[in-house]
Design a protein around this motif. Structure first.
Motif, PDB file in Angstrom:
ATOM      1  N   GLU A  51       3.202 -13.592  17.661  1.00 48.77           N
ATOM      2  CA  GLU A  51       2.759 -14.561  18.669  1.00 48.77           C
ATOM      3  C   GLU A  51       1.960 -13.822  19.733  1.00 48.77           C
ATOM      4  O   GLU A  51       2.371 -12.757  20.204  1.00 48.77           O
ATOM      5  N   THR A  52       0.822 -14.369  20.120  1.00 47.10           N
ATOM      6  CA  THR A  52      -0.018 -13.743  21.138  1.00 47.10           C
ATOM      7  C   THR A  52       0.145 -14.376  22.516  1.00 47.10           C
ATOM      8  O   THR A  52      -0.395 -13.865  23.490  1.00 47.10           O
ATOM      9  N   ASP A  53       0.854 -15.480  22.607  1.00 50.86           N
ATOM     10  CA  ASP A  53       1.114 -16.134  23.891  1.00 50.86           C
ATOM     11  C   ASP A  53       2.406 -15.557  24.472  1.00 50.86           C
ATOM     12  O   ASP A  53       3.505 -15.830  23.983  1.00 50.86           O
ATOM     13  N   GLY A  54       2.265 -14.731  25.510  1.00 52.75           N
ATOM     14  CA  GLY A  54       3.410 -14.048  26.104  1.00 52.75           C
ATOM     15  C   GLY A  54       4.492 -14.983  26.600  1.00 52.75           C
ATOM     16  O   GLY A  54       5.681 -14.702  26.452  1.00 52.75           O
ATOM     17  N   ALA A  55       4.112 -16.126  27.170  1.00 51.95           N
ATOM     18  CA  ALA A  55       5.103 -17.081  27.676  1.00 51.95           C
ATOM     19  C   ALA A  55       5.960 -17.628  26.530  1.00 51.95           C
ATOM     20  O   ALA A  55       7.174 -17.781  26.672  1.00 51.95           O
ATOM     21  N   LYS A  56       5.336 -17.883  25.384  1.00 61.04           N
ATOM     22  CA  LYS A  56       6.093 -18.359  24.219  1.00 61.04           C
ATOM     23  C   LYS A  56       7.047 -17.273  23.709  1.00 61.04           C
ATOM     24  O   LYS A  56       8.169 -17.569  23.308  1.00 61.04           O
ATOM     25  N   ILE A  61      12.570 -15.229  23.202  1.00 58.58           N
ATOM     26  CA  ILE A  61      13.521 -14.138  23.439  1.00 58.58           C
ATOM     27  C   ILE A  61      14.699 -14.627  24.270  1.00 58.58           C
ATOM     28  O   ILE A  61      15.854 -14.344  23.959  1.00 58.58           O
ATOM     29  N   MET A  62      14.410 -15.368  25.342  1.00 58.81           N
ATOM     30  CA  MET A  62      15.467 -15.807  26.251  1.00 58.81           C
ATOM     31  C   MET A  62      16.389 -16.845  25.602  1.00 58.81           C
ATOM     32  O   MET A  62      17.493 -17.054  26.071  1.00 58.81           O
ATOM     33  N   ILE A  71      20.819  -8.388  23.753  1.00 60.44           N
ATOM     34  CA  ILE A  71      19.488  -8.329  23.151  1.00 60.44           C
ATOM     35  C   ILE A  71      18.793  -7.110  23.744  1.00 60.44           C
ATOM     36  O   ILE A  71      18.621  -7.008  24.953  1.00 60.44           O
ATOM     37  N   PHE A  72      18.420  -6.167  22.882  1.00 62.63           N
ATOM     38  CA  PHE A  72      17.742  -4.947  23.307  1.00 62.63           C
ATOM     39  C   PHE A  72      16.280  -5.068  22.905  1.00 62.63           C
ATOM     40  O   PHE A  72      15.954  -5.219  21.730  1.00 62.63           O
ATOM     41  N   LEU A  73      15.386  -5.014  23.883  1.00 64.07           N
ATOM     42  CA  LEU A  73      13.947  -5.098  23.638  1.00 64.07           C
ATOM     43  C   LEU A  73      13.310  -3.767  23.980  1.00 64.07           C
ATOM     44  O   LEU A  73      13.480  -3.267  25.084  1.00 64.07           O
ATOM     45  N   LYS A  74      12.588  -3.209  23.046  1.00 63.88           N
ATOM     46  CA  LYS A  74      11.851  -1.982  23.338  1.00 63.88           C
ATOM     47  C   LYS A  74      10.419  -2.383  23.688  1.00 63.88           C
ATOM     48  O   LYS A  74       9.751  -3.048  22.903  1.00 63.88           O
TER      49      LYS A  74
END
Length: 98
Positions: A51-56, A61-62, A71-74
């Motif tokens: 996905e290229t839309d950061g808000a989506k 993720i949330m 939830i671990f995000l690198k």
């Protein structure tokens, strides 16, 4: 082969926990689409698969957990560009290590 960075080592370590969902650089495509001057040979395939839309991406993720408590995000810090006021940055449950 060993990981080339501390962040990758941490990601692999967290992935061993049964209570943790790990996602590797989920915001990379949204950052790269904001910077068309940056050339990557795999750019087209990346845009098709992520996905290229950061808000989506942040909303997904949330809302996801897959039954996991953590939830671990690198990320690379610059990938948060344009998302400074998103839940991913402002939510008190999110910790960022740069």
């Amino acid at each position: 082969a060993a990981p080339r960075s501390c962040s990758t080592s941490m990601m692999y370590s967290w992935a061993q926990r049964e209570d943790t969902l790990v996602i590797d650089e989920p915001l990379y495509a949204q950052w790269l689409v904001r910077h068309p001057e940056i050339e990557r040979p795999y750019k087209k395939q990346l845009f098709q698969s992520m996905e290229t839309d950061g808000a989506k991406v942040v909303d997904k993720i949330m809302s996801m957990s897959n039954g996991k408590q953590i939830i671990f995000l690198k990320h690379v810090g610059k990938q948060l560009e344009g998302l400074e006021n998103s839940k991913l940055v402002t939510d008190r449950r999110c910790f960022h290590i740069f």
